[in-house]
Scaffold this motif. Structure first.
Motif, PDB file in Angstrom:
ATOM      1  N   THR A  44     -87.170 -69.166  -6.556  1.00  0.00           N
ATOM      2  CA  THR A  44     -86.194 -68.420  -6.162  1.00  0.00           C
ATOM      3  C   THR A  44     -85.359 -68.026  -6.574  1.00  0.00           C
ATOM      4  O   THR A  44     -85.516 -66.605  -6.294  1.00  0.00           O
ATOM      5  CB  THR A  44     -86.092 -69.473  -4.495  1.00  0.00           C
ATOM      6  N   GLU A  45     -84.705 -68.718  -7.724  1.00  0.00           N
ATOM      7  CA  GLU A  45     -83.656 -67.879  -7.968  1.00  0.00           C
ATOM      8  C   GLU A  45     -83.897 -67.340  -8.836  1.00  0.00           C
ATOM      9  O   GLU A  45     -83.435 -66.131  -9.455  1.00  0.00           O
ATOM     10  CB  GLU A  45     -82.961 -69.251  -8.755  1.00  0.00           C
ATOM     11  N   THR A  46     -85.570 -66.799  -9.549  1.00  0.00           N
ATOM     12  CA  THR A  46     -86.018 -66.828 -10.280  1.00  0.00           C
ATOM     13  C   THR A  46     -86.270 -65.113  -9.919  1.00  0.00           C
ATOM     14  O   THR A  46     -85.671 -64.074 -10.324  1.00  0.00           O
ATOM     15  CB  THR A  46     -86.519 -66.949 -11.812  1.00  0.00           C
ATOM     16  N   ILE A  47     -87.213 -65.285  -9.299  1.00  0.00           N
ATOM     17  CA  ILE A  47     -87.749 -64.013  -8.103  1.00  0.00           C
ATOM     18  C   ILE A  47     -86.656 -63.081  -8.130  1.00  0.00           C
ATOM     19  O   ILE A  47     -86.732 -61.721  -7.521  1.00  0.00           O
ATOM     20  CB  ILE A  47     -88.463 -64.377  -6.930  1.00  0.00           C
ATOM     21  N   ASN A  48     -84.947 -63.826  -7.712  1.00  0.00           N
ATOM     22  CA  ASN A  48     -83.879 -63.021  -6.816  1.00  0.00           C
ATOM     23  C   ASN A  48     -83.077 -62.525  -8.326  1.00  0.00           C
ATOM     24  O   ASN A  48     -82.416 -61.927  -7.917  1.00  0.00           O
ATOM     25  CB  ASN A  48     -83.539 -63.976  -6.261  1.00  0.00           C
ATOM     26  N   GLY A  49     -84.233 -62.603  -9.129  1.00  0.00           N
ATOM     27  CA  GLY A  49     -83.107 -61.924 -10.209  1.00  0.00           C
ATOM     28  C   GLY A  49     -82.446 -62.898 -10.906  1.00  0.00           C
ATOM     29  O   GLY A  49     -81.132 -61.994 -11.876  1.00  0.00           O
ATOM     30  N   ASN A  50     -82.237 -63.778 -10.514  1.00  0.00           N
ATOM     31  CA  ASN A  50     -80.942 -64.797 -10.551  1.00  0.00           C
ATOM     32  C   ASN A  50     -81.022 -65.844 -12.110  1.00  0.00           C
ATOM     33  O   ASN A  50     -80.393 -66.810 -12.737  1.00  0.00           O
ATOM     34  CB  ASN A  50     -80.312 -65.836  -9.810  1.00  0.00           C
ATOM     35  N   ALA A  51     -81.841 -65.407 -13.242  1.00  0.00           N
ATOM     36  CA  ALA A  51     -82.613 -66.372 -13.916  1.00  0.00           C
ATOM     37  C   ALA A  51     -80.939 -66.593 -15.109  1.00  0.00           C
ATOM     38  O   ALA A  51     -81.009 -67.762 -15.519  1.00  0.00           O
ATOM     39  CB  ALA A  51     -83.759 -65.405 -14.481  1.00  0.00           C
TER      40      ALA A  51
END
Length: 541
Positions: A44-51
């Motif tokens: 979820t965090e990676t998809i949301n651009g929060n990597a």
């Protein structure tokens, strides 16, 4: 398999979510709830651009429920569970997932998830999906922005009064744990906009928009509120409310509760008790507060001085009005820190008003945030952090509480945790500000990531050419790197903002002895006179 960015091959968010669901429902993961939660969170965090914000600290706090004082050196839970997750993914793709087209991986030493398609034999970081229209669909909570309500009777009702109703809606809704609410700063950029709802929703990353209007007539306040699905522009719900002006607080509660009900948000714990507990029954004091807020948001020396006078009048009209004392404390601190008023008594006056506000209403997250802010400038390191944490715990949607907490942490030398909270604040305030960039830059500075610190300070100067802190920190950071010409450039720009007065140095926030000593040294290297920013702390209460 060739490792390269998938610019031309789009796995797609839908296919990726289906792949994750299949993994988590497999026998390998069925009896491993920790690994299920961890993988879902990382995807979820990676998809949301929060990597970039995927750190051991954030994972420990948000996935495994560790407290805010989590120390990875003493608690190895993240390292252990990441190892188990990688092992289970390998086991899955050797058994149930042997025929899957999409393969997920978490490379060792990283937390961001990568994916690749066996059919195309190409690897892709799923961060590429962060621009996908479904970026926020993985969030379990409804996300919304309250747009500025339209004033239909400006000849009778001042704009600041209508803005106050919008502000109150944002404040009351943000305290509900079942919602994600965008900050005032970003919402108000869409005042009188002609943009379609889909464009606004995409820019703010929200599913819903609250729109409406206010009309005042014959002592009555009529408000129409609409709940809009951002992506389609469809009005999902609308309602009209009308109350006498003397019952304004009842009207505001009714608006917030009706919106929560329309979104099917369940009030948990003591949240129901948040409504109907207004801090004042004095409409004149409330009007003074709103007038002060209208001035405060202009962020100029004259406007903040005028705001201070309105907040003082509100507190005089109702000495038990906690919000009036909190906002007065903020205005006093702002004038003092920025050296718009160098009276040394201002900081102590601000602290006393903040402390009085807390004694009147300790359940207000904003009041607590200002108390933490006052502690910071009085050099009360532990009290600043603890009080800001309390504010964030009461209202995780409070953008400014997150900012104040981040700055309190970085000022004390806790760079990684400071970065965690300032990046969390970004979700609530997609449209940046010079202050946000300054706090972000300070976190990077403490982490000794000077390139990112400079980039943040530079963005701050581009957003506002008259906000002094970004110029000072650009100058000192360039001095640290031996880039003397750039250090001199930003020193001169800072002095120009200050009208050429070299004695007007903004107050540094450091509560960490070495960071403060290093900063004073850098001021000298950059050509400033550190004597003019000497400020002693006060003893903690």
């Amino acid at each position: 398999m060739s490792e390269k960015s998938l610019q031309g091959v789009d796995i797609g968010a839908t296919a990726l979510e289906a792949a994750v669901d299949k993994i988590l429902s497999s026998p390998v993961f069925a009896k491993s709830p920790r690994q299920q939660d961890l993988l879902r969170y990382l995807v979820t965090e990676t998809i949301n651009g929060n990597a970039a914000r995927l750190k051991g600290y954030s994972i420990a706090v948000e996935v495994f429920g560790r407290s805010a004082d989590f120390d990875p050196a003493e608690d190895a839970i993240v390292r252990v569970e990441m190892g188990r997750l990688r092992s289970k993914l390998r086991e899955y793709y050797q058994t149930d997932g042997a025929g899957d087209d999409i393969v997920l991986d978490v490379p060792k030493g990283h937390y961001a998830v990568t994916s690749w398609s066996r059919a195309s034999n190409v690897a892709e970081s799923i961060q590429a999906l962060s621009a996908h229209p479904r970026i926020r669909e993985a969030e379990s909570k409804p996300s919304l922005a309250v747009l500025p309500l339209i004033n239909l009777s400006p000849d009778v009702c001042p704009d600041y009064f209508v803005d106050g109703i919008t502000d109150t809606l944002i404040f009351e809704l943000s305290r509900l744990s079942g919602l994600i609410v965008i900050s005032r700063q970003s919402s108000f950029t869409y005042r009188s906009t002609q943009l379609p709802s889909a464009a606004i929703g995409e820019a703010l990353g929200v599913r819903y928009l609250i729109e409406g209007s206010v009309q005042c007539c014959d002592g009555r306040v009529r408000t129409t509120i609409k709940l809009v699905e951002a992506s389609s522009g469809i009005h999902l719900w609308s309602e009209r409310f009308e109350r006498g002006k003397d019952n304004l607080f009842e009207l505001q509660d009714a608006l917030a509760l009706s919106i929560a009900k329309a979104l099917q948000v369940k009030l948990v714990g003591s949240e129901a008790a948040l409504f109907g507990n207004e801090e004042t029954n004095n409409i004149e004091a409330y009007d003074e507060l709103l007038h002060g807020l209208e001035c405060h948001w202009k962020y100029s020396p004259s406007a903040v001085a005028e705001a201070r006078a309105h907040f003082q009048h509100a507190a005089d009209l109702d000495p038990t009005y906690a919000a009036a004392h909190a906002w007065l404390a903020r205005a006093l601190l702002f004038q003092w820190v920025m050296r718009w008023d160098a009276d040394p008594a201002l900081r102590d006056q601000a602290f006393e008003h903040a402390r009085l506000a807390v004694s009147l209403n300790r359940k207000s997250p904003y009041v607590l945030a200002i108390m933490g802010w006052a502690h910071l400038w009085c050099k009360h390191r532990e009290e600043a952090i603890a009080t800001c944490r309390e504010a964030v715990a009461l209202d995780p949607n409070n953008f400014e509480a997150l900012l104040f907490l981040s700055m309190s942490l970085s000022s004390a030398g806790f760079g990684e945790e400071a970065l965690y909270y300032i990046e969390k604040a970004r979700r609530l305030n997609p449209h940046s500000s010079p202050f946000y960039e300054f706090v972000l830059g300070q976190a990077y500075y403490v982490l000794e990531d000077y390139d990112k610190a400079i980039a943040a300070f530079q963005r701050g100067t581009e957003l506002n050419q008259t906000f002094p802190p970004n110029y000072v920190y650009l100058s000192t950071t360039y001095a640290l790197l031996g880039m003397d010409e750039l250090a001199a450039k930003y020193r001169k720009l800072y002095y120009a903002i200050m009208g050429g007065d070299k004695t007007r140095m903004i107050v540094p926030p450091w509560t960490h002895a070495k960071l403060e000593a290093d900063y004073r040294h850098l001021l000298q290297l950059a050509g400033f006179d550190p004597r003019y920013c000497e400020v002693s702390g006060t003893s903690a209460p």
